[in-house]
Design an enzyme around this catalytic site. Structure first.
Site, short mmCIF file in Angstrom:
data_model
loop_
_atom_site.label_atom_id
_atom_site.label_comp_id
_atom_site.label_asym_id
_atom_site.label_seq_id
_atom_site.Cartn_x
_atom_site.Cartn_y
_atom_site.Cartn_z
CG ASN A 12 -28.49 -36.69 50.99
OD1 ASN A 12 -28.27 -37.71 51.69
ND2 ASN A 12 -30.09 -36.40 51.56
CE LYS A 14 -32.11 -38.41 49.28
NZ LYS A 14 -33.51 -38.26 48.96
CG HIS A 99 -33.37 -35.02 54.01
ND1 HIS A 99 -34.30 -35.60 53.36
CD2 HIS A 99 -32.74 -34.37 52.84
CE1 HIS A 99 -34.25 -36.15 52.21
NE2 HIS A 99 -33.42 -35.16 51.65
CD GLU A 101 -35.27 -38.87 52.11
OE1 GLU A 101 -34.14 -39.22 52.50
OE2 GLU A 101 -35.38 -38.91 50.96
CD GLU A 169 -33.34 -31.64 49.72
OE1 GLU A 169 -32.76 -31.92 48.75
OE2 GLU A 169 -33.80 -32.48 50.55
N GLY A 175 -37.02 -37.60 44.63
CA GLY A 175 -37.08 -39.13 44.34
C GLY A 175 -38.16 -39.51 43.41
CB SER A 214 -36.53 -34.56 40.79
OG SER A 214 -37.25 -35.48 41.51
P1 13P Z 1 -33.51 -36.71 44.75
O1 13P Z 1 -32.28 -35.90 43.98
O2 13P Z 1 -33.29 -38.14 44.49
O3 13P Z 1 -34.85 -36.26 44.15
O4 13P Z 1 -33.19 -36.31 46.41
C1 13P Z 1 -33.19 -34.87 46.81
C2 13P Z 1 -32.90 -34.78 48.28
O5 13P Z 1 -33.57 -35.50 48.97
C3 13P Z 1 -31.55 -34.68 48.46
O6 13P Z 1 -31.26 -34.24 49.81
#
Ligand code: 13P
Length: 252
Positions: A12, A14, A99, A101, A169, A175, A214
């Site tokens: 992803n 983003k 997601h 976010e 997640e 992150g 992560s």
């Molecule tokens: P990270 O791997 O950067 O922690 O992000 C995970 C994520 O949100 C994937 O959708």
């Protein structure tokens, strides 16, 4: 891992990546051509602006593309939005919905996530439905209840192992460099597996449940080797083909 289920390692991106980043996707295609992904299916979800270029870059290769979100409607007066049908038309096989976010930053709740997942299925896409608890919810001992509620509320009608992937997640692991313990990941995936069995019967046993948050080369082998973990949804470490491939190497 679940026996007889092909794991999925999905990236992803983003809101990252300009045109030049398409070369990373070409590098991935070449690496998959050499078998560097082992048993894993590889998918990349670039920003919408790069999907067309990415589709060209993977042409004839063994990797799949996905969108990062879609609207619940197939078309209409929704300025700035993208439909599942458009993603399919642009060359996607997957779309991420729900997601954290989007849930946190755009106020998306389970009903909206379910509607988006439903639109994905209607367009012939596989929906990657994201769920996960916050730190406060975990600390309060509510992680399983929260995640079960999200799975129940977000799973589209007609969900099957072929058209839905669940991505667990934990919000606090995204992150941050933090991950739950292996025992906590395994317990959550087991709980999601049992719930899927209740909701969609035998399909639930074969539905892929990804871990995200992560994931990096250093922890991939441990996390991806856990029972009921059928791959990863990778953020930051998916931006460079080499790191992403080093994660997929857990399946070699
Ligand atoms: P990270 O791997 O950067 O922690 O992000 C995970 C994520 O949100 C994937 O959708």
């Amino acid at each position: 891992m679940t026996p007889d289920v092909r794991p999925l390692v999905a990236g992803n991106w983003k809101m990252n990546g300009l045109k030049a980043a398409t070369s990373e996707i070409a590098d991935l295609r070449d690496a998959v051509g050499r078998g560097e992904n082992g048993a894993a299916e590889i998918a990349v979800c670039p920003p919408a602006t790069l999907i067309a270029a990415a589709a060209q870059a993977i042409a004839g290769g063994g990797i799949a593309l996905g969108g990062q979100d879609c609207h619940a409607k197939a078309s209409g007066a929704f300025t700035g939005d993208i439909s599942a049908e458009m993603l399919k038309d642009a060359g996607c096989a997957y779309v991420i919905v729900g997601h954290s976010e989007r849930r946190a930053g755009h106020g998306e709740g389970d009903a909206e996530v379910k509607a988006k997942a439903q639109a994905a299925l209607a367009a012939g896409l596989t929906a990657i439905v994201c769920v996960g608890e916050t730190r406060a919810q975990r600390d309060a001992g509510e992680a399983m209840t929260v995640v079960s509620g999200q799975v129940r509320g977000s799973l589209p009608e007609g969900a099957s192992a072929a058209n839905v992937v669940i991505a667990y997640e934990p919000v606090w692991a995204i992150g941050t460099g933090l991950t739950p313990t292996a025992d906590d990941v395994a317990a959550m995936h087991r709980s999601i597996r049992l719930l899927l069995g209740e909701l969609i019967g035998a399909e639930g046993a074969r539905t892929r449940i990804l871990y995200g948050g992560s994931v990096k080369p250093a922890n991939a082998r441990e996390l991806l080797g856990l029972p009921d973990v059928d791959g990863a949804l990778v953020g930051g470490a998916s931006l460079k083909a080499a790191d992403f491939l080093a994660i997929a190497a857990a399946y070699r």
